[in-house]
Structure formats: structure tokens, C-alpha cells
Write an enzyme that holds these catalytic residues in place. Structure first.
Site, PDB file in Angstrom:
ATOM      1  N   SER A 171    -100.003 -87.560 -18.670  1.00  0.00           N
ATOM      2  CA  SER A 171    -100.902 -87.667 -17.519  1.00  0.00           C
ATOM      3  C   SER A 171    -102.320 -87.585 -18.032  1.00  0.00           C
ATOM      4  O   SER A 171    -102.599 -86.872 -19.004  1.00  0.00           O
ATOM      5  CB  SER A 171    -100.674 -86.544 -16.512  1.00  0.00           C
ATOM      6  OG  SER A 171     -99.456 -86.713 -15.838  1.00  0.00           O
ATOM      7  N   GLU A 187    -118.754 -94.453 -12.189  1.00  0.00           N
ATOM      8  CA  GLU A 187    -118.414 -95.117 -10.942  1.00  0.00           C
ATOM      9  C   GLU A 187    -117.235 -94.479 -10.211  1.00  0.00           C
ATOM     10  O   GLU A 187    -116.870 -94.911  -9.141  1.00  0.00           O
ATOM     11  CB  GLU A 187    -118.113 -96.594 -11.211  1.00  0.00           C
ATOM     12  CG  GLU A 187    -119.259 -97.353 -11.865  1.00  0.00           C
ATOM     13  CD  GLU A 187    -119.385 -97.148 -13.382  1.00  0.00           C
ATOM     14  OE1 GLU A 187    -120.369 -97.642 -13.950  1.00  0.00           O
ATOM     15  OE2 GLU A 187    -118.499 -96.496 -13.996  1.00  0.00           O
ATOM     16  N   SER A 188    -116.571 -93.484 -10.757  1.00  0.00           N
ATOM     17  CA  SER A 188    -115.509 -92.682 -10.154  1.00  0.00           C
ATOM     18  C   SER A 188    -114.468 -92.290 -11.192  1.00  0.00           C
ATOM     19  O   SER A 188    -114.764 -91.488 -12.056  1.00  0.00           O
ATOM     20  CB  SER A 188    -114.866 -93.329  -8.929  1.00  0.00           C
ATOM     21  OG  SER A 188    -114.129 -92.339  -8.239  1.00  0.00           O
ATOM     22  N   HIS A 212    -100.081 -91.447 -14.679  1.00  0.00           N
ATOM     23  CA  HIS A 212     -98.960 -90.518 -14.828  1.00  0.00           C
ATOM     24  C   HIS A 212     -97.789 -91.377 -15.263  1.00  0.00           C
ATOM     25  O   HIS A 212     -97.472 -92.368 -14.604  1.00  0.00           O
ATOM     26  CB  HIS A 212     -98.650 -89.797 -13.513  1.00  0.00           C
ATOM     27  CG  HIS A 212     -99.831 -89.080 -12.956  1.00  0.00           C
ATOM     28  ND1 HIS A 212    -100.274 -87.859 -13.439  1.00  0.00           N
ATOM     29  CD2 HIS A 212    -100.700 -89.425 -11.991  1.00  0.00           C
ATOM     30  CE1 HIS A 212    -101.350 -87.487 -12.770  1.00  0.00           C
ATOM     31  NE2 HIS A 212    -101.632 -88.420 -11.886  1.00  0.00           N
ATOM     32  N   CYS A 246    -116.734 -96.999  -7.421  1.00  0.00           N
ATOM     33  CA  CYS A 246    -117.732 -97.004  -6.357  1.00  0.00           C
ATOM     34  C   CYS A 246    -118.760 -98.089  -6.658  1.00  0.00           C
ATOM     35  O   CYS A 246    -119.008 -98.411  -7.811  1.00  0.00           O
ATOM     36  CB  CYS A 246    -118.431 -95.647  -6.262  1.00  0.00           C
ATOM     37  SG  CYS A 246    -117.293 -94.337  -5.802  1.00  0.00           S
TER      38      CYS A 246
END
Length: 126
Positions: free
Chosen positions: A55, A62-63, A68, A83
Site C-alpha cells: 500500500s 495537485e492532491s 493497494h 485538483c
């Protein structure tokens, strides 16, 4: 209507269990995917589970991108959230799918922070 961001939720199937269980490969793949999309990488954190699975998250200006893996199923769950409109999250998602040698991928795009332009309001004299 405008949105603040785009969020791709990808289901990636038919991948090699060896690839999905290789933390170093997955970490490099995720960073490379962010860069291929034109994102600016800020931080990276990955964890290898015992007996299997990886994970991780790549924080971008930008985010974020997350993954996973379930090597025993040849499956990876991937999120690519961006974003603004400078980068395309599909570029990262498609690059990951290719490099994981996936047999198939299904994905949904969710618009995040949908809002309408504000209506101008006049001040009231009371």
C-alpha cells in the site's frame, strides 16, 4: 458548473503477483505515474505487508495517488486525485495499467468539489 478536482477510481486486474508484491517497483511506478501526468511530487510513503501486498501514497501538489495491491488475486485498487486542470489524472492511471501488465482495467471518474459560480449579492441597507 465547475469542479475543484477529478478523482479516478481504478480497478486493475490480471497483474503479475510478483510485480504487485514488489514494494520498490510499486513505489517507483507510482512516482513515475505522477510525473508522467505532469504532477509535482511532494512526499511518498509505502508499506509492504506480510505475507504479501503493498500500500502506498504519493502526495502531489495537485492532491494524491494511492494504491493497494492484492498479489494473490492479481489485483490493484488505485486512486488518482488531481485538483485544477493543469494535469490529466487519466495519464497517470493509464501509465500504471500499462506498466503493471494488466489484462484489464475499469475506472470511474468522479468530479470533486462541484460548485456553481456564485451569484452576486447586493448589500442591504438596514
Amino acid at each position: 458548473m465547475n469542479e475543484l478536482g477529478r478523482h479516478i477510481l481504478a480497478e486493475i486486474y490480471g497483474c503479475s503477483s510478483e510485480i504487485l508484491n514488489n514494494k520498490e517497483f510499486i513505489e517507483k511506478l507510482m512516482v513515475d505515474s505522477a510525473l508522467k501526468a505532469g504532477a509535482e511530487v511532494r512526499e511518498v510513503a509505502f508499506h509492504k505487508f506480510s505475507p504479501q501486498g503493498v500500500s502506498g501514497v504519493v502526495i502531489i501538489s495537485e492532491s494524491h495517488l494511492t494504491i493497494h495491491t492484492w498479489p494473490e488475486l492479481g489485483y490493484a485498487a488505485v486512486d488518482v486525485f488531481t485538483c485544477g486542470n493543469r494535469i490529466n489524472p487519466w495519464n497517470a492511471c493509464n501509465y500504471m495499467t500499462e506498466k503493471l501488465n494488466a489484462k484489464n482495467m475499469t475506472a470511474t471518474e468522479v468530479k470533486r468539489g462541484i460548485f456553481e459560480q456564485p451569484v452576486s449579492v447586493k448589500a442591504l441597507d438596514i
